[in-house]
Write an enzyme that holds these catalytic residues in place. Structure first.
Site, short mmCIF file in Angstrom:
data_model
loop_
_atom_site.label_atom_id
_atom_site.label_comp_id
_atom_site.label_asym_id
_atom_site.label_seq_id
_atom_site.Cartn_x
_atom_site.Cartn_y
_atom_site.Cartn_z
N CYS A 197 0.85 -1.23 0.00
CA CYS A 197 0.05 0.03 0.00
C CYS A 197 0.74 1.29 -0.02
CB CYS A 197 -0.90 0.00 1.19
SG CYS A 197 -2.05 -1.42 1.36
N HIS A 203 -9.69 2.43 -0.75
CA HIS A 203 -8.18 2.24 -0.59
C HIS A 203 -7.69 1.47 -1.95
CE1 HIS A 203 -4.28 1.31 0.61
NE2 HIS A 203 -4.42 0.56 1.81
N HIS A 245 -2.87 8.53 5.44
CA HIS A 245 -3.19 7.27 4.91
C HIS A 245 -4.65 6.80 5.05
CE1 HIS A 245 -2.29 3.58 2.98
NE2 HIS A 245 -2.48 2.71 3.90
#
Lengths: 358, 392
Positions: free
Chosen positions: B154, B321, B287
């Protein structure tokens, strides 16, 4: 940038000592699997030091090979540990942990989307192995996984050099890992020509024959020349032609049957310096450059030539055909990709440190 | 060395270009829904980018299409369309899905094939072998400099931009196309579901009652350029990239280190490279995945470092995401925030989580500062941070 330590896991064993032993020769034909197909497969069961593996019980073979090679690179440097030092990790791979990825697909196909294995999924993520390295060696600096089908090792070394230069790290563990498996065997067989007798002939160039391999090779790299360092890493050029080709004592080429036509190597070989290719010791791999670089680094450290393991020479090249003491200053490691683009890594003898610093 | 951001490109569920994305962010529009891209019995909502222009669609290679779309916009933005041949330009892209040969139909055929006699279509393999993200983009646009695909889960997009920054500073190229791209794919959809961190509702980053993430897809690309190159080309920027930090937790494969020490180190390094202290950061694109663990660790670190009045928001409530694309998309949003003087509200947030102790902004918010931070935390314990500065 200097190679301070080298760690290897390959079909011939574990550690730089086993690799040197293999380089001393003679070449041995790889084993066949149940289907009678030759391949260079790593048997982790033969590794007697279980210390590191204890912390990797839930990991896959890809991660285990990675951690073992990375730890071995640190051990071979004589530093003992890099814990607490400003260190980073760069893991390069062509295909990543594909065996585990297919294992995860098995759980989807067998049990359905809602009943898949979380631990298999976790281990199938490309950067799991680098994470295990960081955990096992307590490395808290940048930890990167990069993936290219060609030139991944060269890219890892180039990035490591930048990190050292800009002070992001004082040490970098940079390496390359790839694994063999059933699906990859099928793909290799479809796309390339398997060597019917298990012998890679690196100087055939066309047609080529591959014998798939797997393994991990890691380099502990540092900015400064430390006691016991293998060699200096000189210029690295990837894709574009090097600004000037230096005259090397040996050229190591990555020909291993992973391209159907490897004639390009013939164009990069000048008449006089001897040529070497060590793929018959570890197998055909997209990341084979890392193993050939390791062989070059060992040659420079030991000041010793290692003869080509397979010397069939249809194009009448000047092959390195004897093992023994030598005066080696510079080694050129060359890799071509499928577009005919060349990557070159120059390795230099460590006696040149003072000159290099000047 | 001054490194300017001379081009931006983005595609996500929030829109097919920067203008559409900003409009969604400004209006608080959340384009989430059920999965339409593949069949699955799972019912987690997702953010699909159902707006990829036809000219970028490539059969069986959705991630590449998303990336091409964002790259095209960014190059246009930087006045570089068709102009790369004479320039020293590199490509560094992050991804997760495009790095894997995970074609389930191919593998299903392989499993059921008679190994001795049979053969199966190799098209998915050919697509994979021809589809290394950065390599594909570089060939498509004619970039002849360094090429690298980052597969750092990620944080891939953020790390790709950080590596490109190193390339420019190290003299490997004068221009770098950098960012991330990832498609919504059945494999991570099932995988993240199995980890128990996906929400059945729309995600609510940093909210007390958050229940997990929503997966999304997209691409975000920045054109980084040395000041001297931009000057030569007569290109104005408005935003610089001044620092990058990256670290490993060295703690656990899937859980972030509870004390957030790794994230602190990454932020510290990015600030140090920028030559500034904590007090100079005006806002943070966090994030903020909306998983209980990520938001607790990240929120606490940001609160501890910057104080609980720092303006902070996660934009995952608009994009989902997007895994390897997230860092690229969020870098674009952070750069635009500095350039245009506003940041979006943190979609989904309602109630302060006392365990975190810091609340994100909840509506479109004006900003005037010089510096902004974008953070990424990844599977495997990776942490990455980028610092941006307004002005040339």
């Amino acid at each position: 940038m200097y190679i301070l330590g080298i760690g290897l896991v390959f079909a011939g064993g574990f550690g730089i000592g086993q690799f040197e032993k293999a380089l001393e020769g003679p070449w041995q034909r790889p084993a066949t699997d149940n289907s009678g197909i030759y391949s260079y497969q790593v048997d982790l069961g033969t590794i007697t030091d279980k210390g590191l593996l204890k912390g990797l019980r839930r990991s896959d073979k890809f991660s285990r090979m990675s951690v073992l090679a990375a730890a071995d690179a640190v051990a071979s440097s004589g530093m003992g540990s890099i814990e607490g030092k400003k260190a980073g990790v760069i893991l390069s791979t062509a295909f990543g942990p594909h065996v585990t990825t297919f294992g995860f697909l098995d759980t989807i196909l067998d049990y359905g989307d809602a009943n898949v294995s979380p631990s298999t999924f976790s281990n199938s993520v490309h950067n799991a192995a680098a994470s295990y390295i960081a955990q096992s060696l307590n490395i808290q600096g940048p930890t990167m996984t990069i993936t290219q089908f060609f030139h991944s090792c060269q890219n890892a070394l180039q990035l490591a050099r930048l990190w050292l230069k800009e002070g992001r790290c004082d040490y970098v563990l940079a390496g390359a890992v790839d694994q063999y498996g059933d699906v990859m065997r099928y793909i290799y067989d479809q796309k390339l020509t398997p060597a019917p007798d298990g012998c890679i002939r690196p100087f055939n160039l066309k047609p080529t024959y591959q014998v798939p391999g797997e393994g991990a090779a890691f380099f502990l790299l540092g900015r400064d020349p430390e006691e016991g360092a293998f060699c200096k890493v000189g210029a690295i050029s990837i894709g574009n032609p090097p600004e000037h080709e230096e005259s090397a004592d040996v050229t190591i080429i990555d020909s291993d049957g992973m391209l159907p036509d490897e004639s390009a190597y013939a164009t990069s070989i000048s008449a006089s310096p001897p040529i070497a290719a060590f793929s018959p010791f570890f197998g055909s791999m997209m990341i084979g450059s890392a193993f050939n670089c390791a062989a070059g680094a060992v040659m420079l450290k030991r000041q010793r030539y290692f003869a080509n393991p397979v010397r069939e020479n249809p194009h009448d090249m000047n092959l390195l055909d004897g093992t023994g003491a030598a005066n080696i200053e510079l080694i050129r490691c060359v890799r071509y990709n499928c577009h005919g683009e060349k990557a070159v890594i120059y390795l230099k003898k460590k006696d040149n440190y003072e000159n290099d610093k000047r | 060395m001054k490194v300017l951001i001379t081009g931006l490109g983005v595609i996500s569920a929030a829109g097919k270009n920067l203008a559409e994305n900003l409009d969604s962010l400004a209006r608080g529009r959340r384009n989430a829904g059920a999965v339409t891209l593949f069949k699955t019995p799972l019912t987690y909502p997702v953010f699909e980018a159902l707006c990829i222009p036809d000219r970028f669609c490539i059969e069986g290679r959705r991630t590449l299409g998303l990336a091409l779309c964002a790259v095209d916009e960014a190059l246009g933005n930087a006045h570089l369309e068709g102009e790369l041949s004479g320039l020293r330009a590199g490509v560094c892209m992050g991804t997760t899905v495009a790095s894997q040969l995970n074609d389930i139909d191919f593998y299903s055929s392989f499993r059921s094939m008679d190994r001795k006699e049979g053969s199966i279509p190799m098209t998915p393999v050919d697509r994979y072998l021809d589809g290394n993200l950065a390599d594909f983009i570089a060939r498509k646009i004619g970039a002849r400099g360094p090429v690298l695909t980052v597969a750092n889960a990620c944080s891939s997009g953020t790390d790709a931009i950080g590596i490109a920054l190193s390339w420019l500073r190290g003299g490997l190229c004068d221009i770098a196309i950098a960012g991330g791209a990832d498609e919504l794919n059945r494999i991570p959809y099932c995988g993240f579901g199995s980890l128990g961190i996906v929400s059945q509702e729309l995600c609510a980053p940093f909210d007390r009652d958050r229940k997990g993430l929503n997966l999304g897809e997209g691409a975000g690309v920045v054109i980084l350029e040395t000041g001297s190159s931009a000057l030569r080309r007569g290109i104005a920027s408005g935003v610089q990239l001044t620092g990058y930090g990256s670290s490993s937790d060295a703690y656990h494969l899937t859980a972030p280190r509870p004390d957030g020490a790794g994230l602190k180190r990454a932020i510290g390094r990015a600030l140090e490279e920028s030559g500034i202290g904590l007090d100079k950061i005006d806002f943070i694109n966090a994030h903020g995945t909306a998983t209980p663990d990520n938001d607790k660790v990240e929120g606490r670190v940001l609160g501890a470092l910057f104080g609980n009045r720092i303006r902070m928001a996660s934009t995952k409530g608009y994009t989902g995401h997007t895994l390897g694309a997230a860092g690229g998309i969020e870098a674009v949003f952070t750069a635009v925030g500095l350039r245009e003087g506003w940041i979006p509200g943190n979609a989904g947030f309602r109630t302060l989580d006392e365990e975190i102790g810091i609340a994100p902004v909840i509506g479109k918010t004006s900003i005037r500062g010089l510096y902004a931070l974008s953070t990424s935390l990844a599977f495997g314990g990776n942490n990455a941070a980028l610092v941006f500065r307004a002005g040339d």
